[in-house]
Design an enzyme around this catalytic site. Structure first.
Site, PDB file in Angstrom:
ATOM      1  N   GLY A  88      -9.854  -0.670 -19.849  1.00  0.00           N
ATOM      2  CA  GLY A  88     -10.028  -0.042 -21.153  1.00  0.00           C
ATOM      3  C   GLY A  88      -8.745   0.113 -21.932  1.00  0.00           C
ATOM      4  N   GLY A 130      -0.148   1.558 -15.728  1.00  0.00           N
ATOM      5  CA  GLY A 130      -0.815   0.952 -16.881  1.00  0.00           C
ATOM      6  C   GLY A 130      -1.172   2.007 -17.922  1.00  0.00           C
ATOM      7  CB  ILE A 152      -3.852   6.794  -3.794  1.00  0.00           C
ATOM      8  CG1 ILE A 152      -4.189   5.315  -4.010  1.00  0.00           C
ATOM      9  CG2 ILE A 152      -5.031   7.669  -4.151  1.00  0.00           C
ATOM     10  CD1 ILE A 152      -5.177   4.754  -2.999  1.00  0.00           C
ATOM     11  CG  ASP A 153      -1.278   2.515  -5.479  1.00  0.00           C
ATOM     12  OD1 ASP A 153      -2.086   2.675  -4.547  1.00  0.00           O
ATOM     13  OD2 ASP A 153      -1.517   1.806  -6.476  1.00  0.00           O
ATOM     14  N   GLY A 196      -2.170   0.251  -1.976  1.00  0.00           N
ATOM     15  CA  GLY A 196      -0.803   0.578  -2.390  1.00  0.00           C
ATOM     16  C   GLY A 196      -0.229  -0.382  -3.409  1.00  0.00           C
ATOM     17  CD  GLU A 248      -3.918  -2.989  -2.234  1.00  0.00           C
ATOM     18  OE1 GLU A 248      -5.120  -3.249  -2.057  1.00  0.00           O
ATOM     19  OE2 GLU A 248      -3.504  -2.328  -3.210  1.00  0.00           O
ATOM     20  NE  ARG A 291     -13.473  -7.044  17.253  1.00  0.00           N
ATOM     21  CZ  ARG A 291     -13.362  -7.981  18.200  1.00  0.00           C
ATOM     22  NH1 ARG A 291     -12.312  -8.796  18.194  1.00  0.00           N
ATOM     23  NH2 ARG A 291     -14.277  -8.082  19.154  1.00  0.00           N
TER      24      ARG A 291
HETATM   25  O1  F6P Z   1      -3.712   1.759  -7.943  1.00  0.00           O
HETATM   26  C1  F6P Z   1      -4.650   2.324  -7.118  1.00  0.00           C
HETATM   27  C2  F6P Z   1      -5.412   1.287  -6.376  1.00  0.00           C
HETATM   28  O2  F6P Z   1      -6.326   1.953  -5.534  1.00  0.00           O
HETATM   29  C3  F6P Z   1      -4.560   0.268  -5.616  1.00  0.00           C
HETATM   30  O3  F6P Z   1      -4.049   0.795  -4.434  1.00  0.00           O
HETATM   31  C4  F6P Z   1      -5.535  -0.870  -5.464  1.00  0.00           C
HETATM   32  O4  F6P Z   1      -4.881  -2.125  -5.337  1.00  0.00           O
HETATM   33  C5  F6P Z   1      -6.306  -0.824  -6.747  1.00  0.00           C
HETATM   34  O5  F6P Z   1      -6.193   0.486  -7.251  1.00  0.00           O
HETATM   35  C6  F6P Z   1      -7.755  -1.181  -6.591  1.00  0.00           C
HETATM   36  O6  F6P Z   1      -8.371  -1.088  -7.815  1.00  0.00           O
HETATM   37  P1  F6P Z   1      -9.917  -1.319  -8.087  1.00  0.00           P
HETATM   38  O7  F6P Z   1     -10.459   0.008  -8.444  1.00  0.00           O
HETATM   39  O8  F6P Z   1      -9.926  -2.261  -9.242  1.00  0.00           O
HETATM   40  O9  F6P Z   1     -10.551  -1.903  -6.864  1.00  0.00           O
END
Ligand code: F6P
Length: 373
Positions: A88, A130, A152-153, A196, A248, A291
């Protein structure tokens, strides 16, 4: 940063980007602090969609009047009362064409006009990199804006921490605790992928708290041969399971990050999949059963920790104090033990990575954890 103190009668609040535990506590604090000053407080639904796409809502429901009753008891709730979106951006807003395609249009003037129609004198924008970059651009267009750092990151510059991070780390470390026992019972390697984005804060803190044996961070491109060596050494010591936390955004030295889906218009790329790659490669390299567990959006859900509630309440109240003091184009930030305003121009769009010379990473090294580098 400071403007002549103009009379404020009504402020609006928006929550944008990925949700984080603590958003409702910010909404409560902003609302209560505004009401205390005799200001009205309006909540914009789903980022700016409530104003830019009012037709999606019941008449008059794109924005909601935030009253004392409406925010009663919400500080302990996860998610956001207002809803959120990460598609948005008013400066690059997805607009559907007659042929079904989507183009990105600058709808910032529509937003400023809608805020003026709603008689909004100032905006509190709660978001990550953003959303805060958007807030700064709106401030440059003359809107009185204060930003609140959410994610959270924990990857926002200019603040010691963001709210949401503590809750995510607590949950991830509890999951790692649980994985130890099942991994040990089956003599397995378990790769735990955590969110993250391009920063390894969640992976590093959750890995340390959860007693992981290896942690792979975006800041340190990894060589899996080193992790396989650690697994073999542990086996030789009779320690037959290994927990590897994988951010990630981590990637092998000379290799690429993994993406979980195609980029959509106006949406940041979606990371994901590295945990599974690491798990499969370690199984090949060590001959052990492996796993992968992806914690994903579980890290964003649930009730905020007490730390995040208090941080969010402090940020929300500080945002209102900043507006009352005539400050704008600032973000409220944790600086030592205090919350202070910092210039949005100095922080918007700047990512805070895990410092390679910081003491948390040094701690991981001193404890003998494998960082794959
Ligand atoms: O920025 C927060 C976050 O949860 C990241 O850790 C993750 O890569 C991303 O948002 C995932 O976003 P979405 O809600 O588009 O899956």
């Amino acid at each position: 940063m400071s403007a002549p103190i103009a009379t404020i009668r009504r402020i609006a609040i928006t929550t944008g980007g990925g949700d984080a535990p603590g958003l409702n506590a910010v909404i409560q604090a902003v609302t209560r602090a505004a009401l205390q000053r005799g200001w009205a407080c309006l909540g914009i639904r789903d980022g700016y969609d409530g104003l830019l796409r009012p037709e999606r809502y019941r008449p008059g429901d794109g924005c909601i009047a935030l009253t004392a009753e409406r925010v009663e008891g919400i500080a302990s709730l996860g998610g956001t009362l207002l809803g959120s979106t990460n598609q948005g951006n008013p400066f690059a807003y997805p607009v559907c064409q007659a042929d079904g395609s989507t183009v990105l249009a600058d709808r910032s003037q529509d937003l400023l006009d809608a805020l003026a129609r709603e008689q909004v004198d100032a905006l509190v924008a709660v978001g990550g990199d953003g959303s805060l970059a958007i807030a700064h651009r709106l401030a440059q267009r003359g809107l009185r804006v204060v930003g609140v750092p959410k994610t959270i990151d924990n990857d926002l510059d200019g603040t010691v921490t963001t709210f949401g991070f503590d809750t995510a780390v607590a949950f991830a470390s509890e999951c790692i605790d649980r994985l130890h026992t099942t991994a040990a019972s089956h003599h397995r390697i378990i790769a735990v992928e955590v969110m993250g984005r391009y920063a390894g804060w969640i992976a590093l803190h959750a890995g340390l708290a959860g007693g992981a044996h290896a942690i792979l961070l975006p800041e340190l491109p990894f060589d899996l041969a080193r992790v396989a060596e650690l697994v073999r050494q542990r086996d030789a010591q009779g320690l037959s399971h290994s927990i590897v936390v994988v951010a990630e955004g981590a990637h092998p030295r000379g290799g690429e990050r993994t993406l979980s889906g195609p980029a959509e218009a106006g949406h940041a790329e979606r990371l994901g999949g590295m945990g599974e790659q690491v798990s499969q490669a370690l199984a090949r390299l060590t001959g052990k059963d492996a796993r992968c567990v992806v914690l994903g959006h579980l890290l964003r859900g649930g009730s905020p920790s007490a730390f995040d509630r208090v941080a969010a309440l402090r940020f929300g109240a500080a945002a209102v104090r900043a507006l009352a003091a005539g400050q704008h184009d600032v973000m409220v930030a944790l600086d030592g033990n205090d919350v202070r305003p910092v210039s949005l121009a100095d922080v918007a769009g700047r990512m805070k990575a895990v410092p390679l010379d910081g003491d948390t990473l040094a701690t991981a090294r001193d404890l003998g954890l494998c960082l794959g580098a």
